[in-house]
Design a protein around this motif. Structure first.
Motif, mmCIF file in Angstrom:
data_model
loop_
_atom_site.group_PDB
_atom_site.id
_atom_site.type_symbol
_atom_site.label_atom_id
_atom_site.label_comp_id
_atom_site.label_asym_id
_atom_site.label_seq_id
_atom_site.Cartn_x
_atom_site.Cartn_y
_atom_site.Cartn_z
ATOM 1 N N PRO A 195 0.812 -1.235 0.000
ATOM 2 C CA PRO A 195 0.000 0.000 0.000
ATOM 3 C C PRO A 195 0.839 1.278 0.000
ATOM 4 C CG PRO A 195 -0.943 -1.606 1.489
ATOM 5 C CD PRO A 195 0.367 -2.175 1.045
ATOM 6 N N CYS A 196 2.043 1.219 0.576
ATOM 7 C CA CYS A 196 2.921 2.399 0.558
ATOM 8 C C CYS A 196 3.512 2.642 -0.832
ATOM 9 C CB CYS A 196 4.052 2.236 1.572
ATOM 10 S SG CYS A 196 3.522 2.088 3.291
ATOM 11 N N PHE A 197 3.697 1.554 -1.595
ATOM 12 C CA PHE A 197 4.314 1.668 -2.920
ATOM 13 C C PHE A 197 3.286 1.851 -4.031
ATOM 14 C CE2 PHE A 197 7.408 -0.526 -0.314
ATOM 15 C CZ PHE A 197 8.619 0.006 -0.728
ATOM 16 N N GLU A 198 2.058 1.484 -3.769
ATOM 17 C CA GLU A 198 1.033 1.484 -4.812
ATOM 18 C C GLU A 198 0.848 2.836 -5.495
ATOM 19 O OE1 GLU A 198 -3.275 -0.700 -5.402
ATOM 20 O OE2 GLU A 198 -2.658 -0.025 -3.408
ATOM 21 N N PRO A 199 0.937 3.962 -4.768
ATOM 22 C CA PRO A 199 0.766 5.251 -5.472
ATOM 23 C C PRO A 199 1.839 5.527 -6.523
ATOM 24 C CG PRO A 199 0.505 5.526 -3.100
ATOM 25 C CD PRO A 199 1.043 4.146 -3.316
ATOM 26 N N TYR A 200 2.964 4.827 -6.449
ATOM 27 C CA TYR A 200 4.081 5.102 -7.365
ATOM 28 C C TYR A 200 4.173 4.107 -8.512
ATOM 29 C CZ TYR A 200 5.423 7.751 -3.209
ATOM 30 O OH TYR A 200 5.424 8.600 -2.134
ATOM 31 N N PHE A 201 3.613 2.903 -8.341
ATOM 32 C CA PHE A 201 3.744 1.861 -9.354
ATOM 33 C C PHE A 201 2.378 1.265 -9.658
ATOM 34 C CE2 PHE A 201 7.598 1.764 -6.651
ATOM 35 C CZ PHE A 201 8.481 2.317 -7.574
ATOM 36 N N ASP A 202 2.096 1.082 -10.932
ATOM 37 C CA ASP A 202 0.766 0.647 -11.354
ATOM 38 C C ASP A 202 0.530 -0.845 -11.169
ATOM 39 O OD1 ASP A 202 0.209 3.239 -12.126
ATOM 40 O OD2 ASP A 202 1.012 2.939 -14.139
ATOM 41 N N ASP A 203 1.545 -1.645 -11.473
ATOM 42 C CA ASP A 203 1.325 -3.087 -11.594
ATOM 43 C C ASP A 203 2.259 -3.859 -10.676
ATOM 44 O OD1 ASP A 203 0.748 -5.650 -12.344
ATOM 45 O OD2 ASP A 203 0.825 -5.273 -14.504
ATOM 46 N N ARG A 204 1.746 -4.272 -9.527
ATOM 47 C CA ARG A 204 2.548 -5.074 -8.608
ATOM 48 C C ARG A 204 2.924 -6.413 -9.236
ATOM 49 N NH1 ARG A 204 0.333 -7.265 -2.716
ATOM 50 N NH2 ARG A 204 1.782 -9.028 -2.506
ATOM 51 N N ARG A 205 1.992 -7.014 -9.974
ATOM 52 C CA ARG A 205 2.231 -8.319 -10.578
ATOM 53 C C ARG A 205 3.409 -8.291 -11.546
ATOM 54 N NH1 ARG A 205 2.357 -13.465 -9.580
ATOM 55 N NH2 ARG A 205 1.837 -14.787 -11.357
ATOM 56 N N GLU A 206 3.536 -7.223 -12.319
ATOM 57 C CA GLU A 206 4.638 -7.127 -13.273
ATOM 58 C C GLU A 206 5.982 -7.069 -12.560
ATOM 59 O OE1 GLU A 206 5.986 -4.438 -17.156
ATOM 60 O OE2 GLU A 206 4.334 -3.771 -15.873
ATOM 61 N N ILE A 207 6.037 -6.341 -11.449
ATOM 62 C CA ILE A 207 7.281 -6.259 -10.681
ATOM 63 C C ILE A 207 7.643 -7.618 -10.107
ATOM 64 C CG2 ILE A 207 8.348 -5.243 -8.633
ATOM 65 C CD1 ILE A 207 6.721 -2.722 -9.149
ATOM 66 N N GLU A 208 6.648 -8.315 -9.550
ATOM 67 C CA GLU A 208 6.927 -9.619 -8.948
ATOM 68 C C GLU A 208 7.344 -10.644 -9.997
ATOM 69 O OE1 GLU A 208 4.908 -11.095 -5.466
ATOM 70 O OE2 GLU A 208 3.357 -9.576 -5.770
ATOM 71 N N LEU A 209 6.723 -10.627 -11.160
ATOM 72 C CA LEU A 209 7.106 -11.566 -12.216
ATOM 73 C C LEU A 209 8.538 -11.330 -12.675
ATOM 74 C CD1 LEU A 209 3.858 -11.746 -14.405
ATOM 75 C CD2 LEU A 209 4.843 -13.565 -13.003
ATOM 76 N N ALA A 210 8.913 -10.056 -12.825
ATOM 77 C CA ALA A 210 10.283 -9.747 -13.240
ATOM 78 C C ALA A 210 11.290 -10.213 -12.187
ATOM 79 C CB ALA A 210 10.422 -8.245 -13.495
ATOM 80 N N LEU A 211 10.975 -9.999 -10.918
ATOM 81 C CA LEU A 211 11.871 -10.436 -9.854
ATOM 82 C C LEU A 211 11.940 -11.960 -9.779
ATOM 83 C CD1 LEU A 211 10.942 -7.829 -7.108
ATOM 84 C CD2 LEU A 211 13.115 -8.010 -8.324
ATOM 85 N N ASP A 212 10.833 -12.648 -10.086
ATOM 86 C CA ASP A 212 10.845 -14.113 -10.140
ATOM 87 C C ASP A 212 11.810 -14.604 -11.213
ATOM 88 O OD1 ASP A 212 9.077 -14.527 -8.073
ATOM 89 O OD2 ASP A 212 7.314 -14.640 -9.354
#
Length: 419
Positions: free
Chosen positions: A158-175
Motif C-alpha cells: 500500500p505504501c508503494f502502490e501510489p508510485y507503481f501501477d502493476d505489482r504483478r509485473e514487478i513480482e514476475l520480473a523479480l521471479d
C-alpha cells in the motif's frame, strides 16, 4: 546481448559469439548454450590428480565468467535501484518513530526478524574488519539482499502502490531474476537463454521502477548496462553485424527510423530506407517534423557503370534500380505539405560507403557499411554507432559518428539537387 538484442564487438576470440562459443565447440554431452567444467567421471580417472587445464577448458571458463559477469551487472543495478526505492518510500514512514537504522528492523516486522538481524550482524562484522569502504554503505539497508528488499516491498505494498501501477509485473520480473541470481551467486554455469531472459527482465524492471531508457523507437537503441561500463573501449561503436540481414533482425527499419527528428542518408541506392520503410510512413515521419536529406549516386555517372562491372551485373541494371529509388522518394516529397523539409541530391564521386545518420530528441544512431569490391550492400559488414545524447562516451567527438557526419556534409556540399 542487451534488452534490445545488442552485442558489443568482441575484444578477442574468447568473447561470446566467437569461435569458442560456436555450437560445434561445446564438449560432448553438454547441452548447447551451457558451459561445463566438471571433472571427468570417476571411472575414467587415473592415479594422480590432473591439475592442468587445456585450451578448451580455459575457453569454457572464460565464457562462463563473461556470462556471469554480464548477469551480475544487471543484478547489481536492480538491487541498487530497488534499495533506493525501498528507502525513499519506507524511511519517511518508520524513521520518525524508530529513528536511526532501527526503522529497517521495524519495517521488517516479526516475519522478517531473522533475516534483518542477520543483516545487522553482517554490518557489524564489516565495520570491525574495515570492509565498509564507503560511509554511504554504513547502514542496514545496504546489507539487505534482493529477495529481502522484495519482501519489504510486498509487505508494504500500500505504501508503494501510489508510485507503481502493476505489482504483478514487478513480482514476475523479480521471479525471473531469482534463477539467474541463484546461479551467479554460486558460480554455476549460466546458459545463454537464461542470461537473455535476465537481461530482458532487468530492463523491464528498471523501466517500471523509473530508471528505464525508454522505447527503442524513441531513443533508437536503449543503452544497456554493459555498454555503460565498457563502451569507451569501442569508442561509439555499439554493435557489429556480418551483413545487413542480421542487422535488420535486431534493428528493424521502424526502430531505426521511427521517431527521427533528423535523417541524413548517403549511398548508391539507399535500399535500407527505400525498400524497408514505406512511403506513407516516410510522409508521416516528415510531417511530424523530421528533416530529411537523401544523397544518391547519380545513376548516369561513370561510377555506376564501374560498380555494375564489379558486381557482375548487366549493363544498366544498377542504374535503373537507383533511378527507381529516386523516383519513389520524389513521389514521397511531392505528397508533403512542406517539400522544403525533404531534400534529394545526387553525387558523381566514387561511392566509398553507405551511411544512415538518424537523430532523435535525445540520442542519435548511425548505420554504416563500406562498399566491398565483390559484395552487394546486403552482404557487407555493418557498424552501428551511437551519436549524441546521454550515455555516449566522453570522447564521442572523436568517434566514428562524427567522422561519417563530416563526410556526409562534405559530399552534400558538392552534390546537385534533384528537381
Amino acid at each position: 546481448m542487451s534488452s534490445g538484442g545488442l552485442e558489443l564487438p568482441p575484444g578477442d576470440g574468447g568473447h561470446e559469439g566467437g569461435p569458442a562459443d560456436a555450437p560445434g565447440g561445446a564438449p560432448a554431452g553438454v547441452a548447447a548454450g551451457t558451459v561445463s567444467v566438471a571433472p571427468p567421471e570417476a571411472g575414467s580417472v587415473r592415479a594422480g590428480a590432473e591439475l592442468d587445464w587445456g585450451a578448451d577448458a580455459w575457453s569454457e571458463v572464460r565464457i562462463r565468467a563473461q556470462r556471469a559477469g554480464r548477469a551480475y551487472i544487471w543484478l547489481n543495478l536492480i538491487e541498487q535501484r530497488l534499495r533506493s526505492v525501498v528507502g525513499a518510500v519506507l524511511r519517511p514512514v518508520y524513521e520518525p518513530v524508530h529513528g536511526g537504522d532501527d526503522w529497517v528492523v521495524a519495517a521488517a516486522g516479526p516475519a522478517g526478524q531473522e533475516w534483518v538481524q542477520r543483516a545487522v550482524a553482517v554490518r557489524e562484522v564489516s565495520r570491525r574488519k574495515g570492509y565498509l569502504l564507503d560511509p554511504a554503505d554504513d547502514n542496514v539497508l545496504s546489507f539487505l539482499t534482493l529477495p529481502q528488499l522484495r519482501e519489504l516491498m510486498v509487505q508494504h505494498w500500500p505504501c508503494f502502490e501510489p508510485y507503481f501501477d502493476d505489482r504483478r509485473e514487478i513480482e514476475l520480473a523479480l521471479d525471473e531474476l531469482e534463477v539467474t541470481r541463484n546461479v551467479v551467486s554460486r558460480n554455476r554455469a549460466l546458459s545463454r537463454p537464461v542470461l537473455e531472459q535476465a537481461e530482458r527482465a532487468s530492463a523491464r524492471l528498471l523501466e517500471v521502477l523509473g530508471a528505464g531508457a525508454g522505447s527503442p523507437a524513441a531513443d533508437r537503441l536503449p543503452i544497456d548496462a554493459v555498454e555503460d561500463l565498457v563502451g569507451d573501449r569501442y569508442a561509439d561503436v555499439i554493435s557489429v553485424h556480418p551483413d545487413r540481414v542480421r542487422l535488420q533482425r535486431q534493428l528493424p527499419a521502424e526502430d531505426l527510423f521511427g521517431g527521427a527528428r533528423r535523417l541524413d542518408a548517403i549511398g548508391i541506392g539507399l535500399n535500407l530506407l527505400v525498400q524497408n520503410f514505406s512511403g506513407r510512413r516516410l510522409v508521416r515521419l516528415t510531417e511530424a517534423g523530421c528533416r530529411v536529406r537523401l544523397l544518391f549516386l547519380n545513376p548516369a555517372s561513370s561510377a555506376v557503370k564501374r560498380r555494375e562491372r564489379e558486381l557482375g551485373l548487366r549493363k544498366g541494371e544498377l542504374s535503373r534500380s537507383v533511378e527507381m529509388n529516386i523516383l519513389h522518394v520524389r513521389r514521397v516529397r511531392a505528397g508533403l505539405r512542406d517539400p522544403s523539409r525533404f531534400d534529394i541530391h545526387v553525387f558523381d564521386e566514387t561511392p566509398r560507403f553507405t551511411a544512415y545518420l538518424v537523430e532523435g530528441e535525445t540520442s542519435g544512431i548511425a548505420v554504416v557499411q563500406s562498399y566491398l569490391r565483390r559484395a552487394r550492400g546486403m552482404e557487407a559488414p555493418v557498424l552501428v554507432l551511437r551519436g549524441g545524447g546521454r550515455g555516449v562516451p566522453k570522447d564521442a567527438d572523436h568517434g566514428l559518428f562524427t567522422t561519417y557526419r563530416e563526410e556526409f556534409e562534405s559530399v552534400w556540399e558538392d552534390s546537385r539537387p534533384v528537381s
